[in-house]
Write an enzyme that holds these catalytic residues in place. Structure first.
Site, PDB file in Angstrom:
ATOM      1  N   ASP A 159       2.545   0.832  -0.367  1.00 15.29           N
ATOM      2  CA  ASP A 159       3.606  -0.093  -0.829  1.00 15.29           C
ATOM      3  C   ASP A 159       2.892  -0.730  -1.719  1.00 15.29           C
ATOM      4  O   ASP A 159       2.443  -0.368  -2.131  1.00 15.29           O
ATOM      5  CB  ASP A 159       3.609  -0.941   1.015  1.00 15.29           C
ATOM      6  CG  ASP A 159       2.019  -1.440   1.804  1.00 15.29           C
ATOM      7  OD1 ASP A 159       0.917  -1.172   0.675  1.00 15.29           O
ATOM      8  OD2 ASP A 159       1.526  -2.135   2.199  1.00 15.29           O
ATOM      9  N   ALA A 160       3.343  -2.044  -1.430  1.00 11.73           N
ATOM     10  CA  ALA A 160       2.453  -3.277  -3.241  1.00 11.73           C
ATOM     11  C   ALA A 160       0.702  -2.813  -2.761  1.00 11.73           C
ATOM     12  O   ALA A 160       0.494  -2.664  -3.721  1.00 11.73           O
ATOM     13  CB  ALA A 160       3.164  -4.339  -2.675  1.00 11.73           C
ATOM     14  N   LYS A 168      10.398  -2.893   1.223  1.00 14.31           N
ATOM     15  CA  LYS A 168       9.095  -3.218   0.275  1.00 14.31           C
ATOM     16  C   LYS A 168       9.424  -4.151  -1.097  1.00 14.31           C
ATOM     17  O   LYS A 168       9.985  -3.412  -1.865  1.00 14.31           O
ATOM     18  CB  LYS A 168       8.591  -2.584   0.258  1.00 14.31           C
ATOM     19  CG  LYS A 168       7.973  -1.845   2.003  1.00 14.31           C
ATOM     20  CD  LYS A 168       6.536  -2.979   3.021  1.00 14.31           C
ATOM     21  CE  LYS A 168       6.390  -2.794   3.705  1.00 14.31           C
ATOM     22  NZ  LYS A 168       5.768  -3.375   4.640  1.00 14.31           N
ATOM     23  N   ASP A 207       9.920  -7.274   1.673  1.00 13.66           N
ATOM     24  CA  ASP A 207       7.862  -7.940   1.930  1.00 13.66           C
ATOM     25  C   ASP A 207       7.328  -7.986   1.150  1.00 13.66           C
ATOM     26  O   ASP A 207       7.280  -5.900   0.256  1.00 13.66           O
ATOM     27  CB  ASP A 207       8.304  -6.750   3.431  1.00 13.66           C
ATOM     28  CG  ASP A 207       7.055  -6.903   3.818  1.00 13.66           C
ATOM     29  OD1 ASP A 207       5.719  -8.101   3.300  1.00 13.66           O
ATOM     30  OD2 ASP A 207       6.044  -6.327   4.943  1.00 13.66           O
ATOM     31  N   ASN A 257       4.313  -7.695   0.856  1.00 14.61           N
ATOM     32  CA  ASN A 257       2.685  -7.549   1.008  1.00 14.61           C
ATOM     33  C   ASN A 257       1.416  -8.071   0.837  1.00 14.61           C
ATOM     34  O   ASN A 257       0.565  -7.228   0.656  1.00 14.61           O
ATOM     35  CB  ASN A 257       2.526  -6.125   1.075  1.00 14.61           C
ATOM     36  CG  ASN A 257       3.400  -5.488   2.057  1.00 14.61           C
ATOM     37  OD1 ASN A 257       4.522  -4.810   1.992  1.00 14.61           O
ATOM     38  ND2 ASN A 257       2.977  -5.431   3.570  1.00 14.61           N
ATOM     39  N   GLU A 305       8.799 -11.909   2.503  1.00  5.41           N
ATOM     40  CA  GLU A 305       7.636 -11.709   4.063  1.00  5.41           C
ATOM     41  C   GLU A 305       6.724 -11.448   3.686  1.00  5.41           C
ATOM     42  O   GLU A 305       6.490 -10.942   2.634  1.00  5.41           O
ATOM     43  CB  GLU A 305       7.744 -10.820   5.046  1.00  5.41           C
ATOM     44  CG  GLU A 305       7.062 -10.093   5.281  1.00  5.41           C
ATOM     45  CD  GLU A 305       6.907  -9.353   6.796  1.00  5.41           C
ATOM     46  OE1 GLU A 305       6.159  -8.532   7.531  1.00  5.41           O
ATOM     47  OE2 GLU A 305       8.522  -9.059   6.818  1.00  5.41           O
ATOM     48  N   HIS A 336       5.435  -7.948  14.779  1.00  7.98           N
ATOM     49  CA  HIS A 336       5.023  -7.216  13.728  1.00  7.98           C
ATOM     50  C   HIS A 336       4.584  -5.750  14.436  1.00  7.98           C
ATOM     51  O   HIS A 336       4.240  -5.943  15.015  1.00  7.98           O
ATOM     52  CB  HIS A 336       4.168  -7.264  12.907  1.00  7.98           C
ATOM     53  CG  HIS A 336       3.620  -6.214  12.294  1.00  7.98           C
ATOM     54  ND1 HIS A 336       2.614  -5.265  12.254  1.00  7.98           N
ATOM     55  CD2 HIS A 336       3.906  -5.337  10.639  1.00  7.98           C
ATOM     56  CE1 HIS A 336       2.142  -4.856  11.598  1.00  7.98           C
ATOM     57  NE2 HIS A 336       3.541  -4.894  10.162  1.00  7.98           N
TER      58      HIS A 336
END
Length: 375
Positions: free
Chosen positions: A25-26, A176, A205, A207, A231, A307
């Site tokens: 993810d990020a 994401k 999202d 992150n 998010e 979550h």
């Protein structure tokens, strides 16, 4: 009527579940973390003198799983001889057994598996699904998929995954965000919205990867896509920043998954930092603290979207007064013999007692260590 049943056995297992594909993810693309290759789980099994059984679990992504298991090993014997119905009191007893390491984070995450096993046991004793024991408002919950939208996947893969998920009856799609190049983010969300159309709920999202000016700028750019929520646009503890975004954007702000206690969530709520709160029962210490937090969130009229860990959160979301969401991840399915049913955009609460889960015969092959305490 009082019960004379007592806990006679507690078994703990440290399980390392490999993932088919390394997950990014990020946090990975910006160099904060390495790709995730496994999920570490702590399983707790509790047996009573009357022959009842309860199963619970917690988890950690990347580091922490072995630490949870080590702490649980130190405190689990505190349950022996206790009445399994006294769950809130037992949660406090376990907290005080390890009081010097605090009431949040890893210490209470180790308690979560034990607490969840006690709730599973209590619902099984009653012959009810956990949602019914808690008092269900509904027999199904809106669900959205996250696992198909990570940043390691190409845009074509994300589009194919989203289309397949909707085709399987999943109600919404989350992708994401937080790519180092914001233009990539915006191109991905436009492509997904164009592919799915306006009627499918879509979330993004980040992150925790943006600073406040970036979050404000991109939040405005995302308004045209009618997102269900944005998010974690900011650091999880930047409550003032999240509150400013929530006040200035039409798109709802969702956050809370990284917080590890009811007290931390209370600060988030007090600051007005979320339109949608996203607690994680294994991260905040189990079902007992989750219920306390859910009452607080409902008092403040917040939406709920727990979550991960759909196997647990489906029951808790079904018992929340306002219409919630539950997050679909198939990652943990190999651990269990049962599958959750999804139909018409909703995840169906199973009619089996408790969580409705039994461990699959593949779990021993992923078990790194186990221990047992018995009276």
């Amino acid at each position: 009527m009082t019960t004379t049943d007592r806990i006679v056995r507690v078994r703990l297992s440290s399980v390392l579940l490999p993932l088919d594909t390394p997950i990014s993810d990020a946090k990975v693309l910006t160099g904060r973390q390495k790709p995730m290759t496994e999920v570490a789980l702590l399983f707790a099994e509790i047996d009573t003198a009357d022959g009842l059984h309860g199963l619970g679990f917690g988890y950690s992504k990347r580091a922490g799983g072995r630490g949870q298991y080590a702490h649980a090993r130190e405190i689990a014997a505190e349950l022996l001889g206790e009445d399994p119905s006294d769950i809130a009191r037992l949660w406090e007893k376990l907290v005080w057994a390890g009081a010097s390491v605090g009431r949040s984070g890893l210490s209470t995450q180790a308690i979560a598996a034990l607490d969840i096993a006690l709730w599973d046991l209590k619902a099984r004793r009653a012959g009810l699904p956990l949602a019914k024991l808690l008092g269900a408002y509904r027999d199904s919950v809106r669900c959205y998929n996250t696992s198909g939208g990570f940043l390691h996947a190409s845009l074509d893969e994300v589009l194919a995954n989203a289309t397949a998920a909707v085709g399987r009856g999943i109600g919404g799609i989350k992708i994401k965000f937080g790519h180092p190049d914001a233009r990539v983010d915006l191109a991905r969300v436009k492509a997904v919205r164009d592919k799915l159309g306006e009627d499918v709920p879509l979330m993004v999202d980040a992150n925790q990867q943006w600073d406040r000016p970036t979050a404000q700028r991109l939040g405005r750019a995302l308004e045209e896509y009618a997102l269900t929520w944005i998010e974690e646009p900011l650091d999880a503890y930047d409550h003032a920043g999240h509150a400013a975004l929530a006040a200035s954007l039409d798109t709802p702000i969702a956050t809370g998954e990284m917080l590890t206690s009811v007290a931390e969530h209370a600060e988030l709520i007090r600051a007005g930092a979320a339109d949608i709160i996203q607690p994680d029962a294994p991260r905040i210490g189990g079902i007992t603290p989750f219920l306390r937090l859910a009452a607080l969130a409902d008092h403040h009229r917040l939406q709920l979207a727990p979550h991960f860990a759909m196997e647990i959160h489906l029951h808790l979301a079904a018992a929340y007064p306002q219409e919630p969401w539950v997050e679909h991840f198939e990652w943990l399915e190999p651990l269990f013999n049962e599958r959750l049913e999804i139909r018409d955009g909703r995840m169906i609460v199973p009619d089996r007692p408790g969580l409705g889960l039994t461990l699959s015969d593949r779990v021993p092959g992923w078990t790194a260590d186990s221990c047992e305490f018995a009276s």
